[in-house]
Design an enzyme around this catalytic site. Sequence first.
Site, PDB file in Angstrom:
ATOM      1  N   ALA A  77       0.848  -1.190   0.000  1.00 35.36           N
ATOM      2  CA  ALA A  77       0.000   0.000   0.000  1.00 35.36           C
ATOM      3  C   ALA A  77       0.881   1.236   0.000  1.00 35.36           C
ATOM      4  CB  ALA A  77      -0.898   0.003   1.238  1.00 35.36           C
ATOM      5  N   ALA A 101       4.362   4.109   2.950  1.00 37.18           N
ATOM      6  CA  ALA A 101       3.988   2.863   2.279  1.00 37.18           C
ATOM      7  C   ALA A 101       4.162   1.698   3.247  1.00 37.18           C
ATOM      8  CB  ALA A 101       4.851   2.658   1.038  1.00 37.18           C
ATOM      9  N   LYS A 102       3.606   0.576   2.928  1.00 35.12           N
ATOM     10  CA  LYS A 102       3.805  -0.625   3.747  1.00 35.12           C
ATOM     11  C   LYS A 102       3.422  -1.837   2.925  1.00 35.12           C
ATOM     12  CE  LYS A 102       4.868  -1.575   8.138  1.00 35.12           C
ATOM     13  NZ  LYS A 102       5.545  -0.656   9.053  1.00 35.12           N
ATOM     14  N   GLY A 103       4.045  -2.978   3.248  1.00 35.91           N
ATOM     15  CA  GLY A 103       3.696  -4.213   2.557  1.00 35.91           C
ATOM     16  C   GLY A 103       3.566  -5.351   3.537  1.00 35.91           C
ATOM     17  N   ASP A 105      10.201  -5.301   8.772  1.00 35.23           N
ATOM     18  CA  ASP A 105       9.159  -5.035   9.772  1.00 35.23           C
ATOM     19  C   ASP A 105       8.986  -6.364  10.519  1.00 35.23           C
ATOM     20  OD1 ASP A 105       7.081  -2.700  10.333  1.00 35.23           O
ATOM     21  OD2 ASP A 105       5.938  -4.546  10.480  1.00 35.23           O
TER      22      ASP A 105
END
Length: 427
Positions: A71, A116-118, A157
């Site tokens: 995202a 952003a992040k995944g 993460d």
Amino acid sequence: MANSISGLSYVPNTPSSPWQVYLQQVDRVTPHLGHLARWVETLKRCKRVLAVDIPINRDDGTVAHFEGFRAQHNLSRGPGKGGVRFHPDVTIDEVMALSAWMTVKNAAVNLPYGGAKGGIRVDPRQLTRGELERLTRRYTSEIGLIIGPDKDIPAPDVNTNDQIMAWMMDTYSMNVGATATGVVTGKPIALGGSLGRREATGRGVYITARETARSLGFDIAGSRVVVQGFGNVGGIAARLFKAAGATVVGLQDVSGAVANDAGIDVDAALEHVASGGTLRDFKGVTPVSESEFWQIKSDIFVPAALENQLTETRASHIATRLVVEGANGPTTPAADDILHERGIVVVPDVIANAGGVTVSYFEWVQDFSSFFWTETEINDRLERILVEALKAVVHTAEKHKVSLRTAAFIIACTRVLAAREQRGLYP
Ligand code: GLU
């Protein structure tokens, strides 16, 4: 999937969804944004969310499919930046919220990034090393459409580390035909990683706790500390608290919670866990129940595990003076209010755990210039950036008479929305 998406305006079904928590936080900051409030809808949606299917060959000859996401919440101030987590509870809702918190975090510390992040919905402990590598490489290929050193830069993460970043960097590099070290941060040192990156998030938790404790009139030396989570963030933070003279009286990992009123030997516990043990089978601690854990008397409590941990009930019972959020989104808005009423100060995630992405930024800059800094230079700069950012948040909180979280959101959202306004809408 239980949740629903309509266009890019996402309507969560469960009130405790991380995205719902984030939206409530945005509502709290909106009255403080002045004329920029007209742009606030920008913050209430993600610019772009990619959902991908990740098929892999299992070692037993079968094919398994996993769900993955990336995202990009906002790119107004620069390329996307944020980690990738491998966890069985990953959902699109969670990844969207985490990407939004990255927008706020990067802007609160003034790094030139969007958010952003995944994530992949997987329990990595159930995979062999080969399966984990294939999963990582296929995921990287699938999101390769939208990542890149000047587009969006992933990092570690929950349950991801420097080895995963090395595979991501290699896969992306193979696909573009050139070694692109700047596509991810948190890499091994030999592949363009930065000294101090692995410790940076835990170090940032320690620094922001130390500064806030000082302003509340107590020192880390002689204080009692409880840490929930014993991974890269909680483990390092606990070690630094102990080294500074604190007594770490409670810890929790996936195996459960443990306590020792006289203090836990954190270094020995870290060694024990590194060699495959868990906190529950570590000698010199007593197992405690979850509710006992949240009521251990402390000066500083560090939630450094997952979202939605500090709930209303736990906020009513927690026996501490200062909460320093190592995890992203550990405290619900209702719990925030209870802590505020009880006079317990909360250093919000977007400042407390910003040390990781700050040193990620240093890593990215070093990769671009192919010139690497010493660990002392890195730690000194990290310290300076976090202390300044925290000072600005405290000042804003006093000026607007709001919590440190809302103050951090005021600073960050003002920066993001000013960029939004100045860039204007295309076309
Ligand atoms: N995953 C970390 C965070 O939540 C670090 C992100 C990064 O370094 O890009 O802040």
